[in-house]
Enzyme design. Structure first.
Site, PDB file in Angstrom:
ATOM      1  N   LYS A   8       0.831  -1.217   0.000  1.00  0.00           N
ATOM      2  CA  LYS A   8       0.000   0.000   0.000  1.00  0.00           C
ATOM      3  C   LYS A   8       0.862   1.263   0.000  1.00  0.00           C
ATOM      4  O   LYS A   8       0.589   2.196  -0.748  1.00  0.00           O
ATOM      5  CB  LYS A   8      -0.919   0.033   1.239  1.00  0.00           C
ATOM      6  N   ARG A  83      -9.321   1.825   9.238  1.00  0.00           N
ATOM      7  CA  ARG A  83      -9.018   0.425   9.522  1.00  0.00           C
ATOM      8  C   ARG A  83     -10.034  -0.198  10.452  1.00  0.00           C
ATOM      9  O   ARG A  83      -9.947  -1.405  10.733  1.00  0.00           O
ATOM     10  CB  ARG A  83      -7.670   0.356  10.235  1.00  0.00           C
ATOM     11  N   ARG A 122      11.564  -7.916   4.661  1.00  0.00           N
ATOM     12  CA  ARG A 122      11.707  -6.483   4.957  1.00  0.00           C
ATOM     13  C   ARG A 122      12.310  -6.294   6.360  1.00  0.00           C
ATOM     14  O   ARG A 122      13.085  -5.364   6.590  1.00  0.00           O
ATOM     15  CB  ARG A 122      10.339  -5.786   4.880  1.00  0.00           C
ATOM     16  N   ARG A 128      12.131  -2.898  10.978  1.00  0.00           N
ATOM     17  CA  ARG A 128      10.953  -2.302  11.609  1.00  0.00           C
ATOM     18  C   ARG A 128      10.576  -3.098  12.851  1.00  0.00           C
ATOM     19  O   ARG A 128      10.544  -4.333  12.805  1.00  0.00           O
ATOM     20  CB  ARG A 128       9.787  -2.280  10.605  1.00  0.00           C
ATOM     21  N   ARG A 139      -0.587  -8.972  13.236  1.00  0.00           N
ATOM     22  CA  ARG A 139      -1.101  -7.893  12.378  1.00  0.00           C
ATOM     23  C   ARG A 139      -2.028  -8.456  11.305  1.00  0.00           C
ATOM     24  O   ARG A 139      -3.066  -7.878  10.991  1.00  0.00           O
ATOM     25  CB  ARG A 139       0.068  -7.129  11.742  1.00  0.00           C
TER      26      ARG A 139
END
Ligand code: ADP
Length: 185
Positions: A8, A83, A122, A128, A139
């Site tokens: 996104k 969300r 990632r 992250r 998540r």
């Protein structure tokens, strides 16, 4: 819309540039606040680290302020918001106040297992805090329970457009541009 890892953020930047409007990522704004250790950042840091959603009051207030900024006057693209059902209602209210209803909700359709693999890759790359396997699974499951059902609301309103989000980044951008062609001016 689309699950964690769907791309996104990447696509939002490209599409926003194409339309000459800002891409507003609630996740990126929260991360910047955590990094800067602002009051908001301190409030959301622990929640984000576990993969949970920031409470609607904080998220909605942030979006309300951001949409009031001058660069949003010609239009805007929201990435990662709304969300929750509460956020959908708040956004409807904000947009009704300013007399400009939402034009479109775009969903990237992707394979969830591929997303987990992508996010783990990632994690190795960007580090992250919410990209550990356990948090990624959390998540995903929150997305499935709390956010995926929102697409039905936008489908009922005739605003949902779905695009295949698997494949080459440029190809996906081209698909999105084609899906939004009638909104170009
Ligand atoms: P991703 O979609 O890959 O999980 P984001 O950058 O969109 O990444 O979001 C990262 C985190 O920021 C979320 O897991 C959540 O804790 C918080 N967040 C972002 N947007 C919202 C939102 N609209 N409502 C609640 N929490 C949010």
């Amino acid at each position: 819309m689309g699950p964690p890892g769907a791309g996104k953020g990447t696509q939002a930047e490209r599409i926003a540039e194409r339309f000459g409007i800002p891409a507003i990522s609630t996740g990126a704004i929260f991360r910047a606040n955590v990094k800067g250790q602002t009051e908001l950042g301190k409030q959301v840091e622990a929640i984000m680290a576990t993969g949970g959603y920031v409470p609607d009051e904080l998220t909605n207030a942030l979006v309300r302020d951001r949409l009031a900024e001058a660069d949003c006057a010609p239009g805007f693209l929201l990435d990662g918001y709304p969300r929750t059902v509460g956020q959908v209602h708040t956004l409807d209210g904000l947009l009704a106040e300013s007399g400009r209803p939402l034009e479109c909700a775009l969903e990237l359709i992707v394979d969830e297992d591929a997303m987990v693999a992508r996010l783990l890759a990632r994690a190795a790359d960007q580090g992250r805090a919410d990209d550990t396997e356990e948090v990624i699974r959390e998540r995903m499951s929150i997305y499935r329970a709390a956010t995926a059902p929102l697409t039905a609301i936008y489908a009922d309103q005739g605003k949902l457009r779905q695009v295949d989000g698997m494949g080459d980044i440029d190809e996906i951008t081209a698909r999105i541009v084609a899906a939004l062609a009638d909104l170009a001016d």
